[in-house]
Structure formats: C-alpha cells, structure tokens
Write a protein that holds these residues in place. Structure first.
Motif, PDB file in Angstrom:
ATOM      1  N   VAL A 155      69.854  17.274   5.765  1.00  0.00           N
ATOM      2  CA  VAL A 155      69.780  18.578   5.096  1.00  0.00           C
ATOM      3  C   VAL A 155      71.200  19.080   4.877  1.00  0.00           C
ATOM      4  N   GLY A 156      71.637  19.076   3.634  1.00  0.00           N
ATOM      5  CA  GLY A 156      72.992  19.516   3.311  1.00  0.00           C
ATOM      6  C   GLY A 156      73.821  18.390   2.722  1.00  0.00           C
ATOM      7  N   ALA A 157      74.311  18.586   1.496  1.00  0.00           N
ATOM      8  CA  ALA A 157      75.091  17.552   0.811  1.00  0.00           C
ATOM      9  C   ALA A 157      76.563  17.924   0.750  1.00  0.00           C
ATOM     10  N   LEU A 217      64.037  10.739  11.472  1.00  0.00           N
ATOM     11  CA  LEU A 217      65.165  11.462  12.044  1.00  0.00           C
ATOM     12  C   LEU A 217      65.656  12.483  11.026  1.00  0.00           C
ATOM     13  N   VAL A 218      65.925  13.705  11.493  1.00  0.00           N
ATOM     14  CA  VAL A 218      66.430  14.764  10.617  1.00  0.00           C
ATOM     15  C   VAL A 218      67.806  15.196  11.115  1.00  0.00           C
ATOM     16  N   VAL A 219      68.767  15.249  10.208  1.00  0.00           N
ATOM     17  CA  VAL A 219      70.117  15.712  10.515  1.00  0.00           C
ATOM     18  C   VAL A 219      70.352  17.016   9.754  1.00  0.00           C
ATOM     19  N   LEU A 220      70.621  18.097  10.485  1.00  0.00           N
ATOM     20  CA  LEU A 220      70.916  19.382   9.848  1.00  0.00           C
ATOM     21  C   LEU A 220      72.428  19.498   9.687  1.00  0.00           C
ATOM     22  N   ALA A 221      72.907  19.459   8.440  1.00  0.00           N
ATOM     23  CA  ALA A 221      74.343  19.521   8.149  1.00  0.00           C
ATOM     24  C   ALA A 221      74.567  20.635   7.130  1.00  0.00           C
ATOM     25  N   THR A 227      74.075  27.335   8.769  1.00  0.00           N
ATOM     26  CA  THR A 227      73.239  26.915   9.894  1.00  0.00           C
ATOM     27  C   THR A 227      72.579  28.080  10.633  1.00  0.00           C
ATOM     28  N   PRO A 228      73.314  29.169  10.986  1.00  0.00           N
ATOM     29  CA  PRO A 228      72.666  30.247  11.739  1.00  0.00           C
ATOM     30  C   PRO A 228      71.470  30.874  11.019  1.00  0.00           C
TER      31      PRO A 228
END
Length: 271
Positions: free
Chosen positions: A11-13, A227-231, A236-237
């Motif tokens: 999530v996030g490019a 698997l999920v990566v939050l980037a 983010t908050p």
C-alpha cells in the motif's frame, strides 16, 4: 522443486513502497550486480502495489520533488552505514536510473571544538566522527572564508554559514527525486509488478480463522494477499487499519506524526 508463490500487496507507491517491491521481485538477489543476473531465479513473490493517487509517482508524495539530499553525515551510525550502501546503489544507476545521482558534496556546518553541546554542534560532530569511521572523503573548513568558498557562485551565505568550523563530505550530493521515482517505477513494472492507481486503502481483510486475507478498498473491493506492507509515509497515522486494537491505534497516533522545522534560509539565484 518449484517454490511456492506468495502474493504481496504493498500500500503506497512512494520510495519505500517501490523499493520494497523492487527487492522482493529480486527475491534476495543482489539487484545492483548485472553480472549475477544469470543466477537469479524467478521471484517467489507476486507483487501488487496500490496507491490512492490517479497517477504514480503521486505528486503529493514526499519523494516527488526536484531534488533530495543524499548524505552519510548522520549522528546515528546505523543511518551512516545505510546511506553509504545506498550511495553505492545510486552510483550503479540500474535501480533508480542513470544520471539521477549527482555527487556535488554535502556541506555540514556548526562543528564545535570548544566543548559546547548545542544541538547543531552535537549533530555535526557526531556526523563527522561517523563519516570518518565510514571512510568518507572529508575536507575540513576551518573558518568562515573557507566555508563560503565551497558555496556555488552567487549564493550568499547567511548567519548559519558564519557559525564556526564546517566540513565538506565529498561522498554525497543530491538526487533528481522525481526522475529517480519514475525509473524505479518502470523497473518494478518490467519485473512484473501490478501497479493499481485510484485504489484507496480502507482496512485489512481477514479470513474466518483470523489470518490475514488482504485489504479492503474505499470502493468496497477486496484485494487478496498473503502479506500486506503498509508504506504510506506521512499518511500512515490517518490510515491505521480500523480492525487493529485501540491501544495499537493510539500508539500509531502518538509515534507516527510527521513534523518539520526550518534549518536554513537563503535567497535563490534569479534566472
């Protein structure tokens, strides 16, 4: 034996999302050494990247900019070592594009040799010590005229450039940020990543047994993943998954807050 493929959803490019995708798609192999390419196996990861923007690189991301400073001069040894490794990748030119890194040197002002412990002096002194240990090419600047001599022609040094000794780390410079992002984006696409725009993250998705199933988007779509990566950087908050416990959400709000401060001011050269 064929390795099991795992679906990874990032999530996030931005720079963290794309670089994570790039290294996953190389599956632990060194992506900087082309001579080793024949030894690479197909990655075990099937990577999907989503971003809420209608195009990537997103114009409101921190990595979308004319330039970013690239330096090893940090008061933390870990960051110095990490930056030194990163500069090697920048120089290789096959990750973030050729001619996107410019080794102009990085000027660090505020060195202290009188035992004072103000914030800038501490940072500069520790940064110098770590640079020396890392083997950086250092040029000492012992007075104001020497400090001013390394500034580009036409740049008038303000008060911060008259604050004592300084040093020039010649193993650093700046990067053409947006061009670098465009290059690594094309790299991950060429490696097989699926990049989805206009895909706004809402929450994590779970199976009946409580294990992660993927993510839920604002429009109701569910994207499956192992698997999920939050980037999501500074967002983010405000994107803490609704499904996480309240105490975890509270910790995110307290710790992940983007802040900024002015460290120097100068008048740009007229064009």
């Amino acid at each position: 034996m064929e390795r099991e493929t795992k679906k990874v959803l990032i999530v996030g490019a931005g720079c963290f999302g794309l670089s994570t995708a790039f290294y996953l798609l190389h599956d632990g192999h060194d992506p900087v050494t082309p001579e080793l390419a024949s030894q690479w196996q197909k990655s075990r990861y099937q990577v999907t990247i989503i971003d809420s923007s209608d195009s990537v690189p997103a114009i409101d991301s921190a990595s979308y900019d004319l330039n970013k400073i690239v330096r090893t001069s940090y008061s933390d040894k870990f960051y110095t070592a990490l930056a030194k490794e990163a500069i090697g990748v920048w120089k290789a030119g096959n990750v973030c594009g050729s001619n996107t890194y410019h080794e102009s040197g990085v000027l660090i002002v505020g060195l202290r040799d009188d035992g004072s412990s103000d914030q800038h002096g501490h940072y500069a002194d520790e940064g110098l010590r770590n640079d020396i240990e890392a083997g950086a090419r250092i040029r000492y600047l012992n007075n104001t005229p020497e400090v001013l001599s390394v500034l580009p022609e036409g740049v008038n040094g303000g008060a911060i450039f008259h604050s004592g000794k300084a040093f020039l780390n010649q193993d650093g410079g700046w990067a053409s940020a947006t061009r670098a992002m465009e290059a690594i984006l094309q790299n991950v696409k060429d490696l097989g990543a699926d990049v989805k725009v206009n895909a706004k993250f809402k929450d994590l998705s779970y199976r009946e047994d409580g294990t992660l199933a993927g993510v839920v988007l604002e429009d109701g779509r569910v994207l499956q993943a192992d698997l999920v990566v939050l980037a999501m950087g500074a967002w983010t908050p405000s994107n803490v998954p609704c499904s996480v416990p309240d105490e975890v959400r509270s910790a995110f709000y307290k710790l992940l807050i983007a802040t900024g401060s002015v460290v120097a001011c100068y008048t740009p050269i007229p064009h």
